[in-house]
Design an enzyme around this catalytic site. Structure first.
Site, PDB file in Angstrom:
ATOM      1  N   CYS A  57     -10.094  -5.217   0.575  1.00 22.16           N
ATOM      2  CA  CYS A  57     -11.071  -4.328   0.622  1.00 22.16           C
ATOM      3  C   CYS A  57     -11.979  -4.669  -0.626  1.00 22.16           C
ATOM      4  O   CYS A  57     -11.694  -5.278  -1.642  1.00 22.16           O
ATOM      5  CB  CYS A  57     -10.608  -2.819   0.713  1.00 22.16           C
ATOM      6  SG  CYS A  57     -10.260  -2.308  -0.733  1.00 22.16           S
TER       7      CYS A  57
ATOM      8  N   GLU B 183      -3.045  -4.534  -2.837  1.00 22.38           N
ATOM      9  CA  GLU B 183      -3.342  -5.710  -4.056  1.00 22.38           C
ATOM     10  C   GLU B 183      -3.416  -5.030  -5.531  1.00 22.38           C
ATOM     11  O   GLU B 183      -2.897  -5.600  -6.409  1.00 22.38           O
ATOM     12  CB  GLU B 183      -4.652  -6.055  -3.664  1.00 22.38           C
ATOM     13  CG  GLU B 183      -5.028  -7.035  -2.407  1.00 22.38           C
ATOM     14  CD  GLU B 183      -5.227  -6.182  -1.089  1.00 22.38           C
ATOM     15  OE1 GLU B 183      -4.987  -5.088  -1.193  1.00 22.38           O
ATOM     16  OE2 GLU B 183      -5.748  -6.444  -0.110  1.00 22.38           O
TER      17      GLU B 183
ATOM     18  N   CYS C 139      -4.089   0.523  -2.407  1.00 27.47           N
ATOM     19  CA  CYS C 139      -3.971  -0.834  -1.645  1.00 27.47           C
ATOM     20  C   CYS C 139      -2.642  -1.366  -2.347  1.00 27.47           C
ATOM     21  O   CYS C 139      -2.728  -1.454  -3.268  1.00 27.47           O
ATOM     22  CB  CYS C 139      -5.175  -1.579  -1.507  1.00 27.47           C
ATOM     23  SG  CYS C 139      -6.495  -0.942  -0.546  1.00 27.47           S
TER      24      CYS C 139
ATOM     25  N   CYS D  93     -10.760  -3.350  -4.080  1.00 25.83           N
ATOM     26  CA  CYS D  93      -9.629  -4.450  -4.730  1.00 25.83           C
ATOM     27  C   CYS D  93     -10.402  -5.607  -5.218  1.00 25.83           C
ATOM     28  O   CYS D  93      -9.980  -6.189  -6.017  1.00 25.83           O
ATOM     29  CB  CYS D  93      -8.598  -4.655  -3.524  1.00 25.83           C
ATOM     30  SG  CYS D  93      -7.449  -3.422  -3.340  1.00 25.83           S
TER      31      CYS D  93
ATOM     32  N   ASN E 196       0.834  -1.256  -0.028  1.00 28.02           N
ATOM     33  CA  ASN E 196      -0.036  -0.051  -0.158  1.00 28.02           C
ATOM     34  C   ASN E 196       0.751   1.281  -0.061  1.00 28.02           C
ATOM     35  O   ASN E 196       2.124   1.256   0.662  1.00 28.02           O
ATOM     36  CB  ASN E 196      -0.973   0.040   1.001  1.00 28.02           C
ATOM     37  CG  ASN E 196      -0.259  -0.212   2.514  1.00 28.02           C
ATOM     38  OD1 ASN E 196       0.713  -0.879   2.739  1.00 28.02           O
ATOM     39  ND2 ASN E 196      -1.069   0.524   3.538  1.00 28.02           N
ATOM     40  N   ILE E 197       0.266   2.160  -0.777  1.00 29.54           N
ATOM     41  CA  ILE E 197       1.011   3.693  -0.847  1.00 29.54           C
ATOM     42  C   ILE E 197       0.111   4.681  -0.505  1.00 29.54           C
ATOM     43  O   ILE E 197      -0.974   4.739  -1.269  1.00 29.54           O
ATOM     44  CB  ILE E 197       1.818   3.685  -2.215  1.00 29.54           C
ATOM     45  CG1 ILE E 197       2.731   2.600  -2.563  1.00 29.54           C
ATOM     46  CG2 ILE E 197       2.410   5.062  -2.298  1.00 29.54           C
ATOM     47  CD1 ILE E 197       3.306   2.563  -3.957  1.00 29.54           C
ATOM     48  N   GLU E 198       0.409   5.230   0.694  1.00 28.38           N
ATOM     49  CA  GLU E 198      -0.656   6.310   1.045  1.00 28.38           C
ATOM     50  C   GLU E 198      -0.325   7.661   0.610  1.00 28.38           C
ATOM     51  O   GLU E 198       0.805   7.850   0.049  1.00 28.38           O
ATOM     52  CB  GLU E 198      -0.817   6.262   2.550  1.00 28.38           C
ATOM     53  CG  GLU E 198      -1.262   5.052   2.927  1.00 28.38           C
ATOM     54  CD  GLU E 198      -1.485   4.734   4.633  1.00 28.38           C
ATOM     55  OE1 GLU E 198      -1.016   5.764   5.247  1.00 28.38           O
ATOM     56  OE2 GLU E 198      -2.162   3.917   4.966  1.00 28.38           O
TER      57      GLU E 198
END
Ligand code: THU
Length: 133
Positions: free
Chosen positions: A87, A56, A54, A90, A43-45
Site C-alpha cells: 500500500c 511490510e 501492514c 508502506c 498484518n496485525i489488525e
C-alpha cells in the site's frame, strides 16, 4: 546475492501469523538485509480499524528495532490471484527506512514472482531531503 523465490516463501510462511480479524485478508512479508538476515512480518489488525498495521511495516520495524539499517529486498505475499503490491503508506515507510533501491518481490497465489525497484513504485516522493531545505 539472495534467492528471491526463497524470500517469497518466507513471506508466505509469515502470512500464517497474520491477525486479520476484521478483513480476513492475510498478508506476509519477508525483508532481507544486505548481509542476508531475514525479518518476517504479518498484518496485525485492530478493532479501532485505523490502528491496523501492514505486514511490510511490521517486518521493517522489527528489523530496525534489532539494529538493522541496510536492506536488500522485501517479499510480500497474500492470497491473491494477482501480484499483491504494498500500500502507499508502506511504500513511504520502506522508502524512508530502506531506500529507493530496495527490491520489492511480489508473489501471487500460484507462487510466481514479479520484482520491482521501490523507487519505481513510489516516484517523486517526499523524503528527508525536503526537511533540510
Ligand atoms: N495489508 C497489508 O498488510 N499489506 C499490504 O500491502 C496491503 C494491505 C493489510 C492491511 C489490512 O490488515 C488488510 O491487509 C486489508 O487491507
Amino acid at each position: 546475492m539472495f534467492d528471491a523465490k526463497e524470500l517469497s516463501r518466507k513471506a508466505v510462511e509469515a502470512k500464517s501469523k497474520a491477525v486479520a480479524t476484521y478483513s480476513n485478508f492475510h498478508v506476509g512479508a519477508a525483508l532481507i538485509t544486505n548481509d542476508g538476515k531475514i525479518y518476517q512480518g504479518a498484518n496485525i489488525e485492530n478493532s479501532s480499524y485505523g490502528l491496523t498495521i501492514c505486514a511490510e511495516r511490521t517486518a521493517v520495524f522489527t528489523a530496525v528495532l534489532e539494529g538493522e539499517r541496510n536492506f536488500k529486498a522485501i517479499a510480500v505475499a497474500g492470497d491473491t490471484e494477482d501480484f499483491l503490491p504494498p500500500c502507499g503508506a508502506c511504500r513511504q515507510v520502506l522508502a524512508d527506512l530502506c531506500g529507493k533501491d530496495l527490491e520489492v518481490i511480489l508473489t501471487n497465489q500460484k507462487g510466481e514472482i514479479n520484482t520491482f525497484k521501490l523507487g519505481d513504485l513510489l516516484p517523486y516522493s517526499f523524503g528527508e531531503d525536503f526537511l533540510k531545505s
